[in-house]
Design a protein around this motif. Structure first.
Motif, PDB file in Angstrom:
ATOM      1  N   GLY A 446     -40.901   3.746   8.563  1.00 11.80           N
ATOM      2  CA  GLY A 446     -42.010   4.240   7.765  1.00 11.80           C
ATOM      3  C   GLY A 446     -42.344   5.703   8.031  1.00 11.80           C
ATOM      4  N   GLU A 469     -45.456  11.993   7.496  1.00 10.09           N
ATOM      5  CA  GLU A 469     -46.295  10.842   7.150  1.00 10.09           C
ATOM      6  C   GLU A 469     -45.739   9.575   7.801  1.00 10.09           C
ATOM      7  N   THR A 471     -45.807   5.632   6.603  1.00  9.84           N
ATOM      8  CA  THR A 471     -46.159   4.805   5.441  1.00  9.84           C
ATOM      9  C   THR A 471     -46.410   3.347   5.787  1.00  9.84           C
ATOM     10  N   TYR A 507     -50.804   5.969  10.440  1.00  5.42           N
ATOM     11  CA  TYR A 507     -50.644   5.618   9.025  1.00  5.42           C
ATOM     12  C   TYR A 507     -51.413   6.628   8.177  1.00  5.42           C
TER      13      TYR A 507
END
Length: 555
Positions: A446, A469, A471, A507
């Motif tokens: 992620g 980022e 995810t 996150y």
């Protein structure tokens, strides 16, 4: 008795050596042979050629020496205290009979009184010889009444000499002055000889001691004991001066001096003239030989520059509309023969200049300058800044009004613009939020790198911005970053993984701004960077080829 005589002769041998040294000096001054001068001095203590009389035998010469003894009172004391002659506490008085007559003997006696120390050496050396030859008696040599206390003093003759000499410069001419002495009464000038003082200067810088100039002065004792001789205009170099004293009659008949003195190291004094010695000064003194710090210089008007007629604008025929024309005039004043540097910078507020250009112009005339900055990035308020400087000193600096560079309007194509998405559209020009992704199975899957940008945040410093980022909801990924800098496409330096801190990505979308001493005080040029990202725990590298944009640095 003989041992005592030998000791006396040995004790006075050093004084005979002094006569030998004196003979060398007189030989150089008179041009006579050194052995001839020594023989003349040993005869009667002065230079009078008395040793050349062929009619005198040894006994006659010794009688003459005895006659000289009676003219010096100090010698009688020396002899009276001599234990070899006296024996015990007896006192001895010496008288000498002689038939020496004439002017030569009189002058010898007179000279002997002035140079008593030399005669003491002569007599103290001769007396032991008398005793050795006669077995203790001196009558065979004409010395009588040795054990008598009666004394017969001959008529006193006048002795003359030079007491002191010195030199000076008067109106650029060399002068010699000094004082004579005599042991006779100067009030009775009729009994004194008239004298002649001669001064001669010699060049010490020439091996042959070349004669330079000379003069004489007649001297009468009824005047005073001082003399003054003008030698005239002497050269400006070191000289030696010889001063000779003659009796007038002897001088007129080509005789020799009765006394001499030498002055060495005579040199014309340099008159100090204070003043300004810089020929560039307004008060330059060509006669000065010592600078007094008084130099004055014309006040120079400072070089000044005006930057006028400012213009900045887009180039009309530029299709992309990313070219900015900057134009202005430079008007220098008092800058003749100077080279002025004109720097043109294009920057945005809060950032260092991204675009630069420089030219060198002459300071004599007004100059019209135009330059186009092409390929300027899209952005608001690009500000042209113009700086005129001379030898690093800023003379004038002007900021123009800012100008925008807008994105060229093309046909808008909507679609997914994320290359990692399943439905990525490479033709799309505007993201419509339609990107679709496979659901990641792990937190590591992620984690995504979104964008890395190089910024110029100071005159010669850069900053790296990294947007990443995670995810996967509920995941936190620890990452490490490595950055390598390149200048003009050539490797410059690296910040390794362990040099930068650990970053935790949760996150969300996060932007990391990285600045370091490595990124400051950079040289002029185009800079870019290569960024790598890895997992801080497993050390697995996620991204190894993240290339930044290129920025320009003006140190």
């Amino acid at each position: 008795m003989i041992d005592g005589c030998e000791k006396m002769a040995k004790d006075n041998s050093n004084n005979i050596d002094d006569l030998t040294e004196r003979a060398k000096v007189l030989a150089e001054a008179t041009g006579r042979d050194e052995s001839d001068v020594l023989a003349d001095l040993l005869d009667d203590g002065i230079l009078n050629n008395s040793h050349l009389n062929p009619e005198k035998d040894l006994v006659t010469q010794l009688k003459e020496a005895a006659a000289l003894i009676t003219t010096v009172q100090e010698i009688n004391t020396d002899i009276s205290n001599n234990k070899v002659l006296n024996g015990g506490d007896n006192a001895t008085s010496v008288k000498v009979e002689t038939t020496l007559e004439g002017d030569i003997v009189d002058r010898a006696i007179a000279s002997a009184q002035k140079k008593a120390e030399n005669l003491k050496t002569l007599i103290a050396t001769i007396i032991p010889i008398f005793l050795l030859i006669t077995g203790g008696s001196m009558e065979a040599f004409g010395v009588i009444n040795i054990f008598s206390d009666d004394e017969t003093t001959p008529a006193q003759e006048c002795n003359y000499g030079i007491d002191w000499v010195d030199w000076t410069w008067v109106s650029d001419e060399l002068n010699v002055f000094g004082e004579l002495w005599t042991d006779c009464d100067t009030n009775d000038s009729d009994s004194l000889d008239n004298m002649v003082v001669m001064a001669n200067a010699f060049d010490t810088g020439v091996p042959s001691q070349e004669w330079v100039l000379g003069n004489i002065d007649s001297f009468n004792w009824y005047q005073d004991s001082n003399f003054h001789i003008e030698l005239g205009n002497a050269p400006d170099r070191e000289l030696d001066i010889w001063v000779d004293l003659f009796i007038q009659d002897e001088f007129d008949n080509g005789g020799i001096p009765i006394a001499q003195m030498q002055i060495t190291g005579v040199q014309k004094p340099v008159e100090i003239v204070w003043g300004c010695m810089d020929s560039e000064a307004t008060n330059f003194n060509p006669d000065a030989n010592e600078d007094d710090g008084s130099c004055e210089y014309p006040v120079e008007e400072p070089c000044e520059v005006e930057i006028a007629n400012h213009y900045r604008g887009h180039v009309a025929d530029d299709e992309e509309q990313d070219a900015i024309l900057v134009a202005f005039k430079v008007r220098p004043t008092n800058c003749d023969d100077e080279d002025l540097k004109i720097d043109m910078h294009l920057y945005q507020n809060g950032y260092a200049a991204n675009y630069t250009h420089s030219v060198i112009i002459g300071g004599e005339d007004e100059s019209q300058i135009e330059y186009v900055f092409d390929g300027v990035a899209v952005g608001n308020s690009w500000i042209p800044k113009i700086t005129a400087s001379l030898d690093g000193e800023i003379l004038e600096q002007v900021n123009f009004w800012g100008i925008d560079v807008e994105q060229e309007e093309d046909e808008t194509i909507y679609g997914c613009m994320d290359s990692e998405a399943e439905n990525y559209d490479e033709e799309a020009s505007e993201d419509d939020g339609s990107c679709e992704y496979d659901e990641p199975e792990t937190c590591e899957e992620g984690f995504n790198h979104l964008e890395t940008t190089l910024y110029v945040y100071d005159v010669n410093s850069i900053e790296v911005g990294i947007e990443v980022e995670n995810t996967v909801e509920g995941c936190e990924t620890d990452i490490e970053v490595s950055i390598s800098l390149y200048r003009e496409g050539l490797f410059y330096e690296s910040l390794t993984y362990d040099h930068l801190p650990l970053y935790t990505i949760d996150y969300s979308v996060q932007e990391l701004f990285i600045a370091d001493d490595l990124f400051s005080e950079l040289d002029d040029g185009d800079w870019d960077a290569l960024v790598k990202i890895r997992d801080a725990n497993t050390l697995e590298e996620y991204y190894t080829q993240i290339h930044t944009n290129v920025v320009s640095i003006l140190a």
